[in-house]
Design a protein around this motif. Sequence first.
Motif, PDB file in Angstrom:
ATOM      1  N   LEU A 166       0.776  -1.091  -0.214  1.00  0.00           N
ATOM      2  CA  LEU A 166      -0.042   0.528   0.023  1.00  0.00           C
ATOM      3  C   LEU A 166       1.014   1.364   0.534  1.00  0.00           C
ATOM      4  CD1 LEU A 166      -2.826  -1.091   2.592  1.00  0.00           C
ATOM      5  CD2 LEU A 166      -2.904  -1.497   0.027  1.00  0.00           C
ATOM      6  N   GLY A 167       1.571   0.931   0.179  1.00  0.00           N
ATOM      7  CA  GLY A 167       2.956   2.062   0.534  1.00  0.00           C
ATOM      8  C   GLY A 167       2.888   3.129   1.177  1.00  0.00           C
ATOM      9  N   MET A 168       2.475   2.476   2.155  1.00  0.00           N
ATOM     10  CA  MET A 168       2.153   3.473   3.688  1.00  0.00           C
ATOM     11  C   MET A 168       2.408   2.823   5.460  1.00  0.00           C
ATOM     12  SD  MET A 168      -1.664   4.384   4.373  1.00  0.00           S
ATOM     13  CE  MET A 168      -3.188   2.665   4.209  1.00  0.00           C
ATOM     14  N   THR A 169       3.057   3.231   6.001  1.00  0.00           N
ATOM     15  CA  THR A 169       2.361   2.696   7.361  1.00  0.00           C
ATOM     16  C   THR A 169       2.071   2.995   8.706  1.00  0.00           C
ATOM     17  OG1 THR A 169       5.385   2.223   7.553  1.00  0.00           O
ATOM     18  CG2 THR A 169       4.403   2.074   9.407  1.00  0.00           C
ATOM     19  N   ILE A 170       1.296   2.272   9.381  1.00  0.00           N
ATOM     20  CA  ILE A 170       0.297   3.087  10.101  1.00  0.00           C
ATOM     21  C   ILE A 170       1.157   3.397  11.633  1.00  0.00           C
ATOM     22  CG2 ILE A 170      -1.872   3.175  12.136  1.00  0.00           C
ATOM     23  CD1 ILE A 170      -3.120   1.995   9.158  1.00  0.00           C
ATOM     24  N   ILE A 171       0.989   4.892  12.011  1.00  0.00           N
ATOM     25  CA  ILE A 171       2.034   4.859  13.745  1.00  0.00           C
ATOM     26  C   ILE A 171       1.064   5.971  14.362  1.00  0.00           C
ATOM     27  CG2 ILE A 171       3.509   6.005  14.616  1.00  0.00           C
ATOM     28  CD1 ILE A 171       4.748   6.968  11.795  1.00  0.00           C
ATOM     29  N   SER A 172       0.831   4.576  15.493  1.00  0.00           N
ATOM     30  CA  SER A 172      -0.070   5.277  16.816  1.00  0.00           C
ATOM     31  C   SER A 172       0.567   6.363  17.193  1.00  0.00           C
ATOM     32  CB  SER A 172       0.122   3.860  17.744  1.00  0.00           C
ATOM     33  OG  SER A 172      -1.072   2.933  16.821  1.00  0.00           O
ATOM     34  N   VAL A 173      -0.041   7.129  17.418  1.00  0.00           N
ATOM     35  CA  VAL A 173       0.085   8.371  18.438  1.00  0.00           C
ATOM     36  C   VAL A 173       0.908   8.262  19.667  1.00  0.00           C
ATOM     37  CG1 VAL A 173      -0.151  11.032  18.866  1.00  0.00           C
ATOM     38  CG2 VAL A 173      -0.934  10.074  16.874  1.00  0.00           C
ATOM     39  N   GLU A 174       1.274   8.416  20.523  1.00  0.00           N
ATOM     40  CA  GLU A 174       2.095   7.701  21.874  1.00  0.00           C
ATOM     41  C   GLU A 174       0.786   9.078  23.068  1.00  0.00           C
ATOM     42  OE1 GLU A 174       6.129   7.781  24.529  1.00  0.00           O
ATOM     43  OE2 GLU A 174       6.362   8.149  22.381  1.00  0.00           O
ATOM     44  N   GLY A 175       0.257   8.168  23.710  1.00  0.00           N
ATOM     45  CA  GLY A 175      -0.038   9.192  24.016  1.00  0.00           C
ATOM     46  C   GLY A 175      -1.889   8.697  23.954  1.00  0.00           C
ATOM     47  N   GLN A 176      -1.733   8.775  22.935  1.00  0.00           N
ATOM     48  CA  GLN A 176      -3.495   9.336  22.674  1.00  0.00           C
ATOM     49  C   GLN A 176      -4.297   8.210  21.942  1.00  0.00           C
ATOM     50  OE1 GLN A 176      -3.585  12.904  20.105  1.00  0.00           O
ATOM     51  NE2 GLN A 176      -1.452  13.490  21.115  1.00  0.00           N
ATOM     52  N   LYS A 177      -4.785   7.275  22.649  1.00  0.00           N
ATOM     53  CA  LYS A 177      -5.290   6.297  22.167  1.00  0.00           C
ATOM     54  C   LYS A 177      -6.450   5.770  21.260  1.00  0.00           C
ATOM     55  CE  LYS A 177      -8.659   1.903  24.426  1.00  0.00           C
ATOM     56  NZ  LYS A 177      -9.239   1.407  25.799  1.00  0.00           N
ATOM     57  N   GLY A 178      -6.216   5.454  19.860  1.00  0.00           N
ATOM     58  CA  GLY A 178      -7.156   5.562  18.891  1.00  0.00           C
ATOM     59  C   GLY A 178      -6.642   6.152  18.015  1.00  0.00           C
ATOM     60  N   GLN A 179      -5.978   7.315  18.076  1.00  0.00           N
ATOM     61  CA  GLN A 179      -5.364   7.919  17.158  1.00  0.00           C
ATOM     62  C   GLN A 179      -4.115   7.523  16.596  1.00  0.00           C
ATOM     63  OE1 GLN A 179      -6.617  11.252  16.950  1.00  0.00           O
ATOM     64  NE2 GLN A 179      -7.905  10.047  18.625  1.00  0.00           N
ATOM     65  N   HIS A 180      -3.908   8.207  15.044  1.00  0.00           N
ATOM     66  CA  HIS A 180      -2.970   7.192  14.436  1.00  0.00           C
ATOM     67  C   HIS A 180      -3.047   7.874  12.633  1.00  0.00           C
ATOM     68  CE1 HIS A 180      -3.828   2.946  15.838  1.00  0.00           C
ATOM     69  NE2 HIS A 180      -5.093   3.557  15.709  1.00  0.00           N
ATOM     70  N   ILE A 181      -1.639   8.267  12.638  1.00  0.00           N
ATOM     71  CA  ILE A 181      -0.836   8.985  11.448  1.00  0.00           C
ATOM     72  C   ILE A 181      -0.592   7.670  11.004  1.00  0.00           C
ATOM     73  CG2 ILE A 181      -0.875  10.929  13.431  1.00  0.00           C
ATOM     74  CD1 ILE A 181       2.675  10.093  13.111  1.00  0.00           C
ATOM     75  N   VAL A 182      -0.556   9.127   9.342  1.00  0.00           N
ATOM     76  CA  VAL A 182       0.173   7.688   8.514  1.00  0.00           C
ATOM     77  C   VAL A 182       1.230   7.650   7.891  1.00  0.00           C
ATOM     78  CG1 VAL A 182      -0.497   7.182   6.013  1.00  0.00           C
ATOM     79  CG2 VAL A 182      -2.159   7.565   7.186  1.00  0.00           C
ATOM     80  N   SER A 183       2.251   7.137   7.028  1.00  0.00           N
ATOM     81  CA  SER A 183       3.586   7.913   7.020  1.00  0.00           C
ATOM     82  C   SER A 183       3.553   6.674   5.374  1.00  0.00           C
ATOM     83  CB  SER A 183       4.689   7.233   7.977  1.00  0.00           C
ATOM     84  OG  SER A 183       5.950   7.887   6.773  1.00  0.00           O
ATOM     85  N   THR A 184       3.597   7.550   4.490  1.00  0.00           N
ATOM     86  CA  THR A 184       3.541   7.121   3.152  1.00  0.00           C
ATOM     87  C   THR A 184       5.124   7.247   2.239  1.00  0.00           C
ATOM     88  OG1 THR A 184       3.385   9.318   2.247  1.00  0.00           O
ATOM     89  CG2 THR A 184       1.775   8.601   2.725  1.00  0.00           C
ATOM     90  N   MET A 185       5.036   6.146   1.458  1.00  0.00           N
ATOM     91  CA  MET A 185       6.547   6.397   0.527  1.00  0.00           C
ATOM     92  C   MET A 185       6.401   6.970  -0.460  1.00  0.00           C
ATOM     93  SD  MET A 185       6.878   2.988  -1.592  1.00  0.00           S
ATOM     94  CE  MET A 185       7.228   2.116  -0.362  1.00  0.00           C
ATOM     95  N   THR A 186       7.085   8.283  -0.548  1.00  0.00           N
ATOM     96  CA  THR A 186       7.565   8.339  -1.499  1.00  0.00           C
ATOM     97  C   THR A 186       7.166   7.906  -3.307  1.00  0.00           C
ATOM     98  OG1 THR A 186       8.583   9.805  -0.628  1.00  0.00           O
ATOM     99  CG2 THR A 186       9.309  10.986  -3.180  1.00  0.00           C
ATOM    100  N   ASP A 187       5.588   8.786  -3.662  1.00  0.00           N
ATOM    101  CA  ASP A 187       5.363   8.395  -4.974  1.00  0.00           C
ATOM    102  C   ASP A 187       4.933   6.682  -4.872  1.00  0.00           C
ATOM    103  OD1 ASP A 187       4.725   9.092  -7.490  1.00  0.00           O
ATOM    104  OD2 ASP A 187       6.522   7.994  -8.495  1.00  0.00           O
ATOM    105  N   GLY A 188       4.724   6.694  -3.845  1.00  0.00           N
ATOM    106  CA  GLY A 188       4.485   5.236  -3.566  1.00  0.00           C
ATOM    107  C   GLY A 188       2.908   5.455  -4.081  1.00  0.00           C
ATOM    108  N   PRO A 189       2.070   4.131  -4.096  1.00  0.00           N
ATOM    109  CA  PRO A 189       0.729   3.660  -3.567  1.00  0.00           C
ATOM    110  C   PRO A 189      -0.689   4.972  -3.345  1.00  0.00           C
ATOM    111  CG  PRO A 189       0.742   1.736  -3.909  1.00  0.00           C
ATOM    112  CD  PRO A 189       2.521   2.856  -3.475  1.00  0.00           C
ATOM    113  N   ALA A 190       0.160   4.431  -2.080  1.00  0.00           N
ATOM    114  CA  ALA A 190      -0.852   5.478  -0.941  1.00  0.00           C
ATOM    115  C   ALA A 190      -0.928   7.488  -1.159  1.00  0.00           C
ATOM    116  CB  ALA A 190      -0.940   5.600  -0.038  1.00  0.00           C
ATOM    117  N   GLU A 191       0.896   7.501  -1.899  1.00  0.00           N
ATOM    118  CA  GLU A 191       0.352   9.191  -1.980  1.00  0.00           C
ATOM    119  C   GLU A 191      -0.102   9.412  -3.518  1.00  0.00           C
ATOM    120  OE1 GLU A 191       4.481  11.078  -2.977  1.00  0.00           O
ATOM    121  OE2 GLU A 191       4.431  11.056  -1.174  1.00  0.00           O
TER     122      GLU A 191
END
Length: 391
Positions: A166-191
């Motif tokens: 998918l060209g992305m990694t999902i990262i949990s936000v520390e200290g915030q339950k249920g909160q997630h951010i996305v890190s994408t691969m440059t020019d990958g499928p997600a981007e």
Amino acid sequence: MRSTTGYQDAMEFPRFIFNPKEGIDNPALVIADDPEPDHSPVPRLCQLKRLEGQSFGFYLRVVKDGRGFEIRDVESWSPAEHSGLREGDRVLEVNDEYVDNMDFYRVVRKIQSCDLHLFLLVLRREEYEQALCVGVDLQTLATATKGDCYSRPRLCHISRHPEHGLGMTIISVEGQKGQHIVSTMTDGPAERAGVHSGDRLIWINGVMVSTLTHSSLNRTLKKSADSVTVLVIDSGSECCYIRRKMPILPVVAECCSLPHTAKTMHLVKGCDGYGFLLRQEKLSVTRRIVHVLREVDVGSPAEGAGMEDGDLLLAVNGEPVESMEHDDIVKRIRQSGDKVSLIAISIPGRDFYRQLSISPLLFHEEFTDCVPDQTGTFTTQLSQRTNDAFL
């Protein structure tokens, strides 16, 4: 020893002697003006939520001899009344999109396609008319309620790449339950699908991620063999939505290349009719009643317009029919005479939008741009008043 009777000798004030030569230019005589109070009108955000098959409970009317759209006849105990919508309110935005300069029929279609959730930004009638009189830019006024960092969320469909996934990694936000951010691969499928690195992940395949643990979220990704659909927003815009106490939902999102779209078919009746059968069917899993186009005749007007066996009927002459009774739909088609316009979606498309729990009409531009046909047919619940629609 100083006397302490009368006044406290805590501080001494400099004596001022009036000099008539200095007049009012004397700095000691300058009195600052009070700032002018801000009388700019403040729009209200009304959040309406209805049940399946329920109306929102209000009429939308074109203002005669003027501009804008007015709320009329708000029903008691309806979602409209519960949201704080009031008689005479003027609508500035529908689902975070400015509509005051739009065609009436397009505004109604936007409301009809939003499924269960509707967000209206409104001004009271007096505030609206006063703003027009003094030349207030209403679109700027509406935008000012959101904040400088505001942008709409994005509904993105990501197709899995054989090598990059998918060209992305999902990262949990520390200290915030249920909160997630996305890190994408440059020019990958997600981007390429419209996701940006650092975006907040709000929703995945129809499920709010705040209800998922990180492990269950990863399982959801692994189950998505070929693709995944996500709702994302940048952190600054997320703060704007939180400040406005407005949930982030697909109904207010920008669409980024969803794989299935509804199709509009214009049929002209032949000597043997239109050449298809409309059937009412019950889905095996959800037990929901749907209206399906069947037995498309070879060489018929229906086949020529692109109809396929199993297509799900969504609208007739621009009028949504998913929640209508079968006999009423047949009646609408017959009343069209020798021409009818149908909006439908394929079986895979039907399953895709059902998984996401949104209407296929939500992002169908031909639906929102639709105008009444030559007979004046617009909606089953038009009032007798000109340019009024019950919603």
